[in-house]
Design a protein around this motif. Structure first.
Motif, PDB file in Angstrom:
ATOM      1  N   PRO A  22       0.822  -1.223   0.000  1.00  0.00           N
ATOM      2  CA  PRO A  22       0.000   0.000   0.000  1.00  0.00           C
ATOM      3  C   PRO A  22       0.853   1.270   0.000  1.00  0.00           C
ATOM      4  CG  PRO A  22      -0.017  -1.020   2.169  1.00  0.00           C
ATOM      5  CD  PRO A  22       0.785  -1.920   1.293  1.00  0.00           C
ATOM      6  N   VAL A  23       1.730   1.351  -0.979  1.00  0.00           N
ATOM      7  CA  VAL A  23       2.567   2.550  -1.115  1.00  0.00           C
ATOM      8  C   VAL A  23       1.721   3.626  -1.803  1.00  0.00           C
ATOM      9  CG1 VAL A  23       4.668   3.472  -2.145  1.00  0.00           C
ATOM     10  CG2 VAL A  23       4.607   1.101  -1.365  1.00  0.00           C
ATOM     11  N   PRO A  24       1.724   4.855  -1.307  1.00  0.00           N
ATOM     12  CA  PRO A  24       0.935   5.904  -1.964  1.00  0.00           C
ATOM     13  C   PRO A  24       1.338   6.063  -3.426  1.00  0.00           C
ATOM     14  CG  PRO A  24       1.884   6.702   0.096  1.00  0.00           C
ATOM     15  CD  PRO A  24       2.468   5.357  -0.140  1.00  0.00           C
ATOM     16  N   GLU A  25       0.363   6.408  -4.249  1.00  0.00           N
ATOM     17  CA  GLU A  25       0.590   6.578  -5.685  1.00  0.00           C
ATOM     18  C   GLU A  25       1.720   7.585  -5.958  1.00  0.00           C
ATOM     19  OE1 GLU A  25      -1.082   4.532  -7.566  1.00  0.00           O
ATOM     20  OE2 GLU A  25      -0.138   5.221  -9.416  1.00  0.00           O
ATOM     21  N   PHE A  26       1.803   8.594  -5.085  1.00  0.00           N
ATOM     22  CA  PHE A  26       2.831   9.622  -5.237  1.00  0.00           C
ATOM     23  C   PHE A  26       4.224   9.000  -5.338  1.00  0.00           C
ATOM     24  CE2 PHE A  26       6.053  12.232  -3.081  1.00  0.00           C
ATOM     25  CZ  PHE A  26       6.050  13.347  -3.899  1.00  0.00           C
ATOM     26  N   TRP A  27       4.479   8.042  -4.470  1.00  0.00           N
ATOM     27  CA  TRP A  27       5.821   7.461  -4.459  1.00  0.00           C
ATOM     28  C   TRP A  27       6.069   6.548  -5.645  1.00  0.00           C
ATOM     29  CZ3 TRP A  27       9.517   9.690  -2.037  1.00  0.00           C
ATOM     30  CH2 TRP A  27       9.202  10.507  -0.946  1.00  0.00           C
ATOM     31  N   ILE A  28       5.010   5.902  -6.110  1.00  0.00           N
ATOM     32  CA  ILE A  28       5.148   5.083  -7.323  1.00  0.00           C
ATOM     33  C   ILE A  28       5.524   6.001  -8.492  1.00  0.00           C
ATOM     34  CG2 ILE A  28       3.914   3.608  -8.963  1.00  0.00           C
ATOM     35  CD1 ILE A  28       4.395   2.190  -6.347  1.00  0.00           C
TER      36      ILE A  28
END
Ligand code: ADP
Ligand code: MG
Length: 588
Positions: A22-28
């Motif tokens: 569940p890594v935030p989309e921002f970091w992806i």
């Protein structure tokens, strides 16, 4: 399994599971940009860190890849899996042309030229109607991988990072190969590389084109990631930023490229958020911070951030896997007594200074000829003329009957002339073994593609086997895993001799080989040279240690002020009053 391999596997696994967490989309998104940048920076590592050519223009090649993809998919409905090849083809041609023109320039002209084309492409793209001028092209489709649309950051992540890892590994493979050694050899100037038979211009073009192709792939991915292109990410600003990433990460290390791309991307975003809050108003404040960071890195951590990680990883010794490798084919040796080198009335003028004046001598197979004379007599210049480092002003040089004056250095090397330098020329960051293997360059043929795919291993084992054998002969096999730059001067000279022997020469030129050697090393060297003479090699040696010279050579040529004073056996030369006056007198 080596520690390094374990680290790599952990890194790959981490990349593989990351989008599932569940890594935030921002970091992806951040990591996707990091991957896109890293591809370009890996190319810069090859070009700037390894081959020593600074480019501010890589963003232009990213632009070529991106616009080709955008235009062909939008205007002609071409599949992205075809446009990538079109982009590579266009980039290949453009890079080849640019390399042809700019890589002939020396010093600071190349970086200036890269700035020029970096700017030109930006304005060109911004003025073409079909490419939407400065607004660019919108609505580029997402990539589709065998029916799986990569229209999310997480989907795209996998394809991108797969390509980044493959590129990194391919370049690492390339660096550890015959071509990789040649690439490193051109960094400090082309004289040594050419003397080892490397076509230095061609190898620079190779580095340049490879770096451009990596940038082009990044551009293709970029177009399908952003789904829109406009000229600004391909301008000079970004070109400078790529170079910045390379320097921060460590311009000599492939993994440093990934690190540099990541650090700069994250730093940039954070600064864009925080600096305006701190300083008020809006503006590109991060540029100022980048400038300061760059100065600090260049001052205190020239090798970039990766060097800190590198120094914490255990040093890997190359596994010796070449014991059973096939021996390299050898040159047919000239019969004893054949004239190998024939120098006739050779002259060299530097402006008004006549450094070599009408000098003639011969060297026969199985003979050691000493070339002596006071400093400035023209001995090293004579070497440079015979090996094609400098063009002769007049006169003829023949090797085994064939004219070699006028030929490029590497062609003379191919015909069997090898040498060492009065001032040692080597690749300090490479091991002794690898430095010596460079000497066998002309005895291998595998190129870039074979190295990247590791199809060159059979030949590589033979080259390394030869390098080890020559190191053993010269008594240096114990130091083969050391970095050449860490050796004392004496062993560095011996290493150069081993490197020269790796080329299987017919004629060996040694310029002051015993300078810096200890007595035992000198005696060892003399023994090796006698043994080589016994094997039919011809040796021309410049040396100031008279005891060594007199006990070793068959004949001596004495030079003074560019001219040949006398030629004869050591006894004749030692008895000559003229020589005593000119040369030996100055010794005492
Ligand atoms: P040696 O090796 O016998 O000490 P060199 O061959 O290095 O002498 O130099 C011979 C002369 O040529 C010296 O006067 C030197 O200054 C000059 N010289 C050597 N190389 C160059 C060059 N590239 N340009 C101008 N002068 C040179
Ligand atoms: Mg000299």
């Amino acid at each position: 399994m080596s520690m390094r391999r374990k680290v790599l596997i952990v890194f790959v696994l981490l990349l593989a599971v990351l989008p599932q967490l569940p890594v935030p989309e921002f970091w992806i998104t951040q990591l996707n940009y990091t991957g896109l940048y890293a591809l370009v920076v890996i190319g810069l590592v090859l070009l700037t860190g390894i081959a020593g050519l600074t480019s501010f223009g890589q963003a232009a090649f990213v632009g070529l890849g991106a616009y080709t993809a955008a235009y062909l998919t939008l205007a002609h409905g071409v599949s992205p899996w075809l446009t990538v090849w079109a982009g590579l083809a266009i980039t290949f041609v453009a890079a080849l042309l640019l390399a042809w023109v700019t890589l002939r320039m020396s010093g600071h002209y190349l970086p200036l030229a890269t700035i020029a084309w970096g700017l030109s492409l930006y304005y060109l793209l911004g003025n073409i109607d079909a490419l939407g001028k400065y607004d660019g092209l919108l609505g580029i489709p997402a990539l589709n991988f065998f029916g799986v649309p990569l229209n999310t950051g997480r989907g795209f992540f996998y394809l991108l990072w797969l390509i980044v890892l493959l590129a990194a590994i391919a370049v690492i493979h390339l660096l550890d190969s015959r071509t990789g050694r040649a690439l490193r050899a051109v960094k400090g100037g082309s004289t040594m590389a050419e003397a080892m038979g490397v076509n230095s211009f061609r190898i620079k073009v190779t580095a340049f084109v490879l770096a451009a192709l990596l940038a082009s792939v990044s551009g293709w991915l970029f177009a399908h990631f952003q789904r829109t292109v406009n000229p600004s990410p391909f301008g000079l600003n970004m070109g400078i930023e790529y170079l910045f990433m390379a320097v921060i990460g460590g311009v000599g290390h492939v993994w440093g490229a990934l690190l540099g791309a990541g650090v700069v991307k994250i730093l940039e975003d954070q600064l864009q958020v925080w600096l305006p809050k701190l300083l008020g108003g809006s503006g590109n404040y991060e540029v100022i911070v980048f400038g300061v960071v760059l100065v600090l890195v260049l001052q205190y951590a020239r090798d970039g951030l990766w060097a800190f990680i590198e120094s914490r990883l255990p040093r890997v010794h190359r596994v010796i896997d070449w014991a059973d490798a096939a021996a390299l084919p050898e040159r047919t040796r000239p019969p004893p007594g054949e004239v190998v080198l024939d120098v006739q009335a050779m002259c060299k003028e530097f402006g008004g200074l006549v450094a070599v004046n009408d000098v003639s001598f011969q060297v026969r197979a199985g003979e050691i000829l000493g070339l002596i004379g006071p400093n400035g007599a023209g001995k090293s210049t004579t070497f440079n003329l015979v090996t094609g480092v400098l063009p002769t002003t007049r006169g003829e040089v023949r090797l085994r009957g064939q004219r070699i004056d006028g030929l490029p250095s590497r062609e003379i090397a191919r015909r069997g002339v090898s040498r060492t330098f009065q001032h040692v020329k080597m690749i300090p960051g490479m091991t002794v073994l690898e430095n010596v293997a460079l000497g066998a360059h002309l005895r291998g043929r595998s190129g870039v593609a074979a190295a990247m795919l590791r199809l060159d291993r059979e030949e590589e084992r033979s080259l390394l086997r030869e390098a080890e054998a020559q190191l053993r002969r010269i008594g240096m096999v114990g130091s083969m895993h050391e970095l050449a730059g860490n050796l004392a001067l004496g062993p560095q000279r011996l290493m150069e001799i081993a490197r020269a022997l790796c080329s299987d020469p017919a004629l060996l030129l040694l310029d002051e080989p015993a300078a810096g050697l200890r007595l035992k090393e000198k005696q060892g060297l003399a023994d090796v040279l006698r043994q080589l003479r016994g094997e039919g090699l011809s040796i021309l040696i410049v040396e100031h240690d008279m005891e060594l010279v007199m006990g070793l050579v068959d004949r001596i040529v004495v030079m003074e002020f560019g001219t040949k004073l006398i030629e004869g056996t050591p006894e004749v030369v030692q008895a000559s009053p003229a020589v005593r006056a000119a040369y030996l007198g100055t010794e005492h």
